[in-house]
Design a protein around this motif. Structure first.
Motif, mmCIF file in Angstrom:
data_model
loop_
_atom_site.group_PDB
_atom_site.id
_atom_site.type_symbol
_atom_site.label_atom_id
_atom_site.label_comp_id
_atom_site.label_asym_id
_atom_site.label_seq_id
_atom_site.Cartn_x
_atom_site.Cartn_y
_atom_site.Cartn_z
ATOM 1 N N ALA A 21 0.786 -1.157 0.037
ATOM 2 C CA ALA A 21 0.018 -0.065 -0.211
ATOM 3 C C ALA A 21 0.886 0.984 0.045
ATOM 4 C CB ALA A 21 -0.945 0.151 1.297
ATOM 5 N N TYR A 102 4.048 2.519 -13.193
ATOM 6 C CA TYR A 102 4.662 2.607 -11.904
ATOM 7 C C TYR A 102 6.142 2.492 -11.996
ATOM 8 C CZ TYR A 102 4.213 2.351 -6.761
ATOM 9 O OH TYR A 102 4.074 2.740 -5.537
ATOM 10 N N PHE A 221 -8.207 3.840 -3.698
ATOM 11 C CA PHE A 221 -8.158 2.575 -4.317
ATOM 12 C C PHE A 221 -6.631 2.444 -4.738
ATOM 13 C CE2 PHE A 221 -12.570 2.292 -4.906
ATOM 14 C CZ PHE A 221 -12.920 0.980 -4.650
ATOM 15 N N SER A 223 -4.029 4.152 -3.434
ATOM 16 C CA SER A 223 -3.032 3.935 -2.295
ATOM 17 C C SER A 223 -3.048 2.788 -1.605
ATOM 18 C CB SER A 223 -3.400 5.155 -1.759
ATOM 19 O OG SER A 223 -2.206 5.373 -0.611
ATOM 20 N N MET A 228 -7.866 -4.416 -7.839
ATOM 21 C CA MET A 228 -7.597 -5.404 -8.997
ATOM 22 C C MET A 228 -7.086 -6.756 -8.408
ATOM 23 S SD MET A 228 -3.701 -4.178 -9.749
ATOM 24 C CE MET A 228 -3.192 -5.851 -9.077
ATOM 25 N N ALA A 230 -4.628 -7.393 -6.022
ATOM 26 C CA ALA A 230 -3.531 -7.718 -5.311
ATOM 27 C C ALA A 230 -3.655 -8.137 -3.871
ATOM 28 C CB ALA A 230 -2.641 -6.308 -5.227
ATOM 29 N N SER A 318 5.865 -1.927 -3.328
ATOM 30 C CA SER A 318 4.660 -1.820 -4.215
ATOM 31 C C SER A 318 4.736 -2.449 -5.564
ATOM 32 C CB SER A 318 4.351 -0.494 -4.266
ATOM 33 O OG SER A 318 4.117 0.332 -3.220
ATOM 34 N N SER A 321 4.051 -6.246 -5.322
ATOM 35 C CA SER A 321 2.774 -6.837 -5.166
ATOM 36 C C SER A 321 2.106 -6.676 -6.627
ATOM 37 C CB SER A 321 1.930 -5.721 -4.184
ATOM 38 O OG SER A 321 1.461 -4.752 -4.682
ATOM 39 N N LEU A 322 2.573 -5.618 -7.359
ATOM 40 C CA LEU A 322 1.929 -5.407 -8.768
ATOM 41 C C LEU A 322 2.440 -6.632 -9.503
ATOM 42 C CD1 LEU A 322 2.140 -1.704 -8.930
ATOM 43 C CD2 LEU A 322 -0.018 -3.166 -9.380
HETATM 44 N N1 TRP Z 1 -0.440 1.434 -3.435
HETATM 45 C C1 TRP Z 1 0.795 1.619 -4.204
HETATM 46 C C2 TRP Z 1 1.114 2.986 -3.908
HETATM 47 O O1 TRP Z 1 0.489 3.629 -3.242
HETATM 48 C C3 TRP Z 1 0.672 1.132 -5.631
HETATM 49 C C4 TRP Z 1 0.155 -0.329 -5.701
HETATM 50 C C5 TRP Z 1 0.914 -1.504 -5.477
HETATM 51 C C6 TRP Z 1 -1.110 -0.660 -6.368
HETATM 52 N N2 TRP Z 1 0.057 -2.372 -5.684
HETATM 53 C C7 TRP Z 1 -1.098 -1.780 -6.144
HETATM 54 C C8 TRP Z 1 -2.179 0.265 -6.810
HETATM 55 C C9 TRP Z 1 -2.213 -2.656 -6.469
HETATM 56 C C10 TRP Z 1 -3.244 -0.599 -7.187
HETATM 57 C C11 TRP Z 1 -3.267 -1.856 -7.085
HETATM 58 O O2 TRP Z 1 2.117 3.482 -4.543
#
Ligand code: TRP
Length: 462
Positions: A21, A102, A221, A223, A228, A230, A318, A321-322
């Motif tokens: 997150a 990203y 969403f 942040s 999606m 994750a 992050s 996780s993506l």
């Molecule tokens: N939440 C992360 C950020 O704030 C970005 C991120 C990581 C993300 N995994 C995600 C956003 C899954 C959406 C879905 O930088």
């Protein structure tokens, strides 16, 4: 099943999900969105979205993941039906597309770390706004930095869920928070700090329009890494005796607190530099911070380089996780070798990101890529609008509808009881159910319609 791996315990999951997150969303994106959307009023709506709409959806995602022990597509196919599988597929696709841009922004942070730490950037007397514009349109540097970043991400994901993701988060997150707190204290001593604070903390609700709502919702969403799958994927690694209700609350509080602190850090710094506007857009942290580091004298480069290095680490937990989502999808569905899949998928996503990289001035074609919503948009904005601003709330809508209405035999509630037997029959349980069934889908649905009209057709309902 065992070969899929898992988090060592509940804290491991919390650390990893909080690591997912907390990232560029909190420190790069949140402040500039506050700046572009009128300050404190945006903050208020953002907080409401996070706790009232997103937190229940976070529970739904985690429960779906833990119940099925699968990636989003596999999960929906298993407990839903083929149509629900499409929601999972949209999630996997969004993950790929979000990571593709990203990684480019993470490359910028990486580049600033190198330039400040080793390139003497702070002593060159440059105008940081101009420098940023030149930096993002320089394709050679960007290629190097973003390849570097994708390689790091792939190495960690290949290392597995537990050793790779969990361990780093626990060490680096506290360091990042300490750094931010330090910069907040410094910022508060500067001239103009109070103007910054009042911009950030004193709401002017006259500033609110439809734009404010969808930006705040989409940002919540993004942040919280929601919408999606994750957290379906991370949920699939959580043990049955871990309570996920408390975990989700903790993750949300941690993420929102860090975004809030990032705002406290940035606005005094912005308002103390007359040449910088709060609505500077995506360059905000890259422009506002170097100017401040420069004023710190001898330790400036050290503080500056450390800040961007920590930002890179936040981004790394992050990106991990993506990348994990499409990797889990491919390995679950096609029974492929995990390591090979990681490298293949990472390479593919890197290439998908190239047009985004070129769209910041390097290529005219991608920079003025498409016209909608009343102006020319670059390729980056298009991908962000479609796969983040729209796809995440849409995915979240379906996830809430699924958990609240469609999951058979009270599947959602029963999943929440694991590790938390005392929940059964309580007010908290009824409230969670009410939010997942009514509040989240209804509000997200309404804001979604507003967003589509606004982003693509430039129609503002209010
Ligand atoms: N939440 C992360 C950020 O704030 C970005 C991120 C990581 C993300 N995994 C995600 C956003 C899954 C959406 C879905 O930088």
């Amino acid at each position: 099943m065992a070969s899929r791996g898992g988090f060592s315990n509940r804290l491991g999951f919390i650390a990893a999900a909080a690591g997912s997150a907390v990232g560029l969303g909190n420190i790069w994106k949140f402040p500039y969105e506050v700046g572009e959307n009128g300050g404190a009023a945006f903050l208020v709506i953002y907080l409401a979205c996070a706790f009232l709409i997103c937190l229940p959806i976070m529970l739904a995602e985690t429960a779906i993941g833990r119940n099925t022990r699968l990636n989003p597509f596999g999960a929906f196919n298993k407990i839903g039906n083929r149509k629900w599988g499409l929601v999972g597929l949209l999630g996997v696709l969004s993950g790929i597309m979000i990571l593709s841009f990203y990684n480019v922004v993470a490359g910028w942070a990486f580049g600033y770390f190198i330039q400040i730490g080793f390139g003497g950037l702070l002593s060159k007397g440059v105008n940081y706004a101009e420098y940023f514009g030149g930096f993002v349109s320089d394709i050679t540097d960007n290629l190097l930095f973003s390849i570097g970043f994708m390689v790091l991400t792939a190495l960690i994901v290949a290392g597995g869920v537990q050793k790779g993701i969990e361990r780093w988060t626990k060490i680096l997150m506290p360091l990042l928070i300490t750094m931010i707190l330090g910069l907040i204290s410094y910022g508060l001593t500067l001239d103009g700090a109070m103007d910054g604070l009042s911009f950030y903390l004193v709401p002017d609700f006259g500033e609110i329009n439809a734009n404010t709502f969808y930006t705040a919702l989409a940002q919540a969403f993004f942040s919280l890494s929601l919408g999606m799958g994750a957290l379906i994927t991370y949920g699939s690694y959580v043990g049955k005796d871990d309570s996920i209700v408390g975990a989700a609350a903790l993750i949300t509080v941690a993420d929102i607190s860090i975004a809030f602190l990032a705002g406290l850090m940035i606005f005094p710094l912005v308002f103390s530099q007359p040449s910088i506007e709060a609505n500077a857009g995506p360059g905000l942290v890259f422009v506002a911070l170097p100017g401040i580091f420069e004023t710190m004298g001898g330790i400036g480069p050290f503080i500056g380089a450390s800040f961007f290095l920590l930002l890179c680490f936040a981004a790394l937990t992050s990106t991990v996780s993506l990348l994990e989502v499409p990797v889990a999808f491919v390995t679950d569905q096609f029974k492929t070798n995990r390591k090979k899949t990681v490298y293949l998928v990472a390479t593919f996503i890197f290439f998908v990101g190239l047009p985004t990289m070129l769209s910041q001035g390097a290529s005219d074609f991608f920079t003025n890529f498409i016209y909608y919503g009343g102006e020319d948009k670059d390729f980056f904005t298009l991908i962000e609008n479609v796969f983040s601003d729209l796809a995440l709330p849409l995915g979240g809508f379906f996830i809430a509808v699924f958990a609240g209405w469609s999951w058979k035999n009270k599947g959602f509630q029963k999943e929440l009881y694991f590790g938390n037997a005392a929940l059964e029959g309580t007010f908290l349980e009824k409230m969670i159910l009410f939010m997942v069934r009514f509040i989240s889908p209804f509000v997200v649905g309404a804001i979604f319609i507003i967003s589509v009209l606004q982003i693509f057709f430039n129609i503002s309902l209010f």
